[in-house]
Write a protein that holds these residues in place. Structure first.
Motif, mmCIF file in Angstrom:
data_model
loop_
_atom_site.group_PDB
_atom_site.id
_atom_site.type_symbol
_atom_site.label_atom_id
_atom_site.label_comp_id
_atom_site.label_asym_id
_atom_site.label_seq_id
_atom_site.Cartn_x
_atom_site.Cartn_y
_atom_site.Cartn_z
ATOM 1 N N MET A 1 3.703 14.659 15.234
ATOM 2 C CA MET A 1 3.466 13.534 14.343
ATOM 3 C C MET A 1 4.692 13.343 13.456
ATOM 4 O O MET A 1 5.231 14.301 12.915
ATOM 5 C CB MET A 1 2.233 13.783 13.480
ATOM 6 C CG MET A 1 1.977 12.649 12.507
ATOM 7 S SD MET A 1 0.754 12.989 11.241
ATOM 8 C CE MET A 1 -0.727 12.541 12.083
ATOM 9 N N ALA A 2 5.111 12.109 13.312
ATOM 10 C CA ALA A 2 6.256 11.783 12.476
ATOM 11 C C ALA A 2 5.889 11.884 11.004
ATOM 12 O O ALA A 2 4.737 11.707 10.623
ATOM 13 C CB ALA A 2 6.737 10.368 12.786
ATOM 14 N N SER A 3 6.879 12.192 10.187
ATOM 15 C CA SER A 3 6.697 12.178 8.742
ATOM 16 C C SER A 3 7.107 10.804 8.243
ATOM 17 O O SER A 3 7.977 10.161 8.822
ATOM 18 C CB SER A 3 7.579 13.233 8.080
ATOM 19 O OG SER A 3 7.189 14.515 8.485
ATOM 20 N N TRP A 4 6.491 10.372 7.175
ATOM 21 C CA TRP A 4 6.797 9.063 6.613
ATOM 22 C C TRP A 4 7.302 9.233 5.199
ATOM 23 O O TRP A 4 6.844 10.091 4.461
ATOM 24 C CB TRP A 4 5.560 8.162 6.626
ATOM 25 C CG TRP A 4 5.167 7.838 8.017
ATOM 26 C CD1 TRP A 4 4.191 8.430 8.751
ATOM 27 C CD2 TRP A 4 5.785 6.899 8.876
ATOM 28 N NE1 TRP A 4 4.160 7.909 10.005
ATOM 29 C CE2 TRP A 4 5.127 6.963 10.106
ATOM 30 C CE3 TRP A 4 6.837 6.007 8.728
ATOM 31 C CZ2 TRP A 4 5.479 6.175 11.191
ATOM 32 C CZ3 TRP A 4 7.176 5.212 9.798
ATOM 33 C CH2 TRP A 4 6.510 5.305 11.013
ATOM 34 N N VAL A 5 8.247 8.392 4.837
ATOM 35 C CA VAL A 5 8.779 8.366 3.485
ATOM 36 C C VAL A 5 8.480 6.993 2.917
ATOM 37 O O VAL A 5 8.810 5.977 3.523
ATOM 38 C CB VAL A 5 10.303 8.625 3.472
ATOM 39 C CG1 VAL A 5 10.852 8.493 2.070
ATOM 40 C CG2 VAL A 5 10.613 9.985 4.058
ATOM 41 N N VAL A 6 7.837 6.977 1.765
ATOM 42 C CA VAL A 6 7.580 5.721 1.065
ATOM 43 C C VAL A 6 8.702 5.581 0.055
ATOM 44 O O VAL A 6 8.928 6.474 -0.767
ATOM 45 C CB VAL A 6 6.201 5.741 0.373
ATOM 46 C CG1 VAL A 6 5.981 4.467 -0.417
ATOM 47 C CG2 VAL A 6 5.095 5.949 1.402
ATOM 48 N N ILE A 7 9.442 4.487 0.156
ATOM 49 C CA ILE A 7 10.598 4.303 -0.716
ATOM 50 C C ILE A 7 10.204 3.538 -1.962
ATOM 51 O O ILE A 7 9.234 2.780 -1.970
ATOM 52 C CB ILE A 7 11.755 3.587 0.004
ATOM 53 C CG1 ILE A 7 11.310 2.207 0.496
ATOM 54 C CG2 ILE A 7 12.281 4.447 1.135
ATOM 55 C CD1 ILE A 7 12.443 1.367 1.063
ATOM 56 N N GLY A 8 10.959 3.753 -3.014
ATOM 57 C CA GLY A 8 10.707 3.052 -4.267
ATOM 58 C C GLY A 8 12.003 2.838 -5.018
ATOM 59 O O GLY A 8 13.047 3.398 -4.683
ATOM 60 N N ASN A 9 11.926 2.042 -6.046
ATOM 61 C CA ASN A 9 13.082 1.784 -6.895
ATOM 62 C C ASN A 9 13.507 3.074 -7.578
ATOM 63 O O ASN A 9 12.679 3.847 -8.051
ATOM 64 C CB ASN A 9 12.734 0.712 -7.929
ATOM 65 C CG ASN A 9 13.932 0.321 -8.758
ATOM 66 O OD1 ASN A 9 14.320 1.050 -9.656
ATOM 67 N ND2 ASN A 9 14.513 -0.819 -8.443
ATOM 68 N N PHE A 41 5.348 -3.348 1.653
ATOM 69 C CA PHE A 41 6.023 -4.240 2.591
ATOM 70 C C PHE A 41 5.791 -3.741 4.001
ATOM 71 O O PHE A 41 5.805 -2.541 4.244
ATOM 72 C CB PHE A 41 7.535 -4.277 2.329
ATOM 73 C CG PHE A 41 7.887 -4.763 0.970
ATOM 74 C CD1 PHE A 41 8.030 -6.119 0.727
ATOM 75 C CD2 PHE A 41 8.077 -3.885 -0.080
ATOM 76 C CE1 PHE A 41 8.354 -6.587 -0.540
ATOM 77 C CE2 PHE A 41 8.405 -4.329 -1.345
ATOM 78 C CZ PHE A 41 8.543 -5.692 -1.569
ATOM 79 N N ASN A 42 5.598 -4.657 4.920
ATOM 80 C CA ASN A 42 5.452 -4.306 6.326
ATOM 81 C C ASN A 42 6.732 -4.574 7.096
ATOM 82 O O ASN A 42 7.425 -5.552 6.828
ATOM 83 C CB ASN A 42 4.339 -5.145 6.981
ATOM 84 C CG ASN A 42 2.985 -4.519 6.829
ATOM 85 O OD1 ASN A 42 2.848 -3.308 6.774
ATOM 86 N ND2 ASN A 42 1.952 -5.352 6.776
ATOM 87 N N GLN A 43 6.994 -3.717 8.051
ATOM 88 C CA GLN A 43 8.011 -3.988 9.058
ATOM 89 C C GLN A 43 7.397 -5.044 9.990
ATOM 90 O O GLN A 43 6.184 -5.278 9.954
ATOM 91 C CB GLN A 43 8.316 -2.709 9.832
ATOM 92 C CG GLN A 43 8.878 -1.587 8.987
ATOM 93 C CD GLN A 43 10.398 -1.583 8.961
ATOM 94 O OE1 GLN A 43 11.059 -2.261 9.741
ATOM 95 N NE2 GLN A 43 10.963 -0.809 8.051
ATOM 96 N N LEU A 91 15.039 -1.433 2.045
ATOM 97 C CA LEU A 91 15.839 -0.721 1.041
ATOM 98 C C LEU A 91 16.467 -1.690 0.042
ATOM 99 O O LEU A 91 16.468 -1.431 -1.160
ATOM 100 C CB LEU A 91 16.947 0.106 1.724
ATOM 101 C CG LEU A 91 16.454 1.340 2.480
ATOM 102 C CD1 LEU A 91 17.568 1.922 3.325
ATOM 103 C CD2 LEU A 91 15.924 2.385 1.502
ATOM 104 N N ALA A 92 16.982 -2.802 0.522
ATOM 105 C CA ALA A 92 17.582 -3.797 -0.366
ATOM 106 C C ALA A 92 16.535 -4.406 -1.299
ATOM 107 O O ALA A 92 16.842 -4.721 -2.448
ATOM 108 C CB ALA A 92 18.258 -4.896 0.463
ATOM 109 N N THR A 93 15.310 -4.566 -0.817
ATOM 110 C CA THR A 93 14.259 -5.184 -1.610
ATOM 111 C C THR A 93 13.839 -4.319 -2.795
ATOM 112 O O THR A 93 13.587 -4.831 -3.870
ATOM 113 C CB THR A 93 13.033 -5.495 -0.718
ATOM 114 O OG1 THR A 93 13.461 -6.365 0.334
ATOM 115 C CG2 THR A 93 11.914 -6.143 -1.498
#
Length: 95
Positions: A1-9, A41-43, A91-93
């Motif tokens: 199973m892949a790990s997920w990273v939730v990005i933030g400001n 946000f969705n891909q 990332l830019a968002t």
């Protein structure tokens, strides 16, 4: 199973989210956690990242995700998540 990273400001004081927090955020059930406003946000639905994320986080196919959001929007409960074109735009968002 892949790990997920939730990005933030980078200026956010919120440093961690639980799995339940992420699920609720991506289901449109919460818009803030610990007093901090959050945006999900969705891909693109056709992307591998989108498909794997929803399969691993919720156990849903893209069709199930689409059906869920159709019901939510039609019932006036929530608005569909904003879509980004890919990881670079995500990332830019947030920055």
């Amino acid at each position: 199973m892949a790990s997920w990273v939730v990005i933030g400001n980078k200026n956010s004081k919120l440093s961690t989210l639980s799995a339940a927090d992420v699920k609720n955020l991506y289901l449109g059930k919460v818009t803030s956690i610990q007093g901090y406003r959050l945006y999900a946000f969705n891909q693109p639905e056709s992307s591998v990242a989108y498909q794997q994320f929803y399969q691993q986080i919720l156990g849903w196919t893209p069709g199930q995700v689409s059906s869920y959001w159709s019901r939510q929007v039609f019932a006036g409960k929530s608005s569909q998540l904003q879509q980004v074109s890919g990881s670079a735009q995500a990332l830019a968002t947030v920055n």
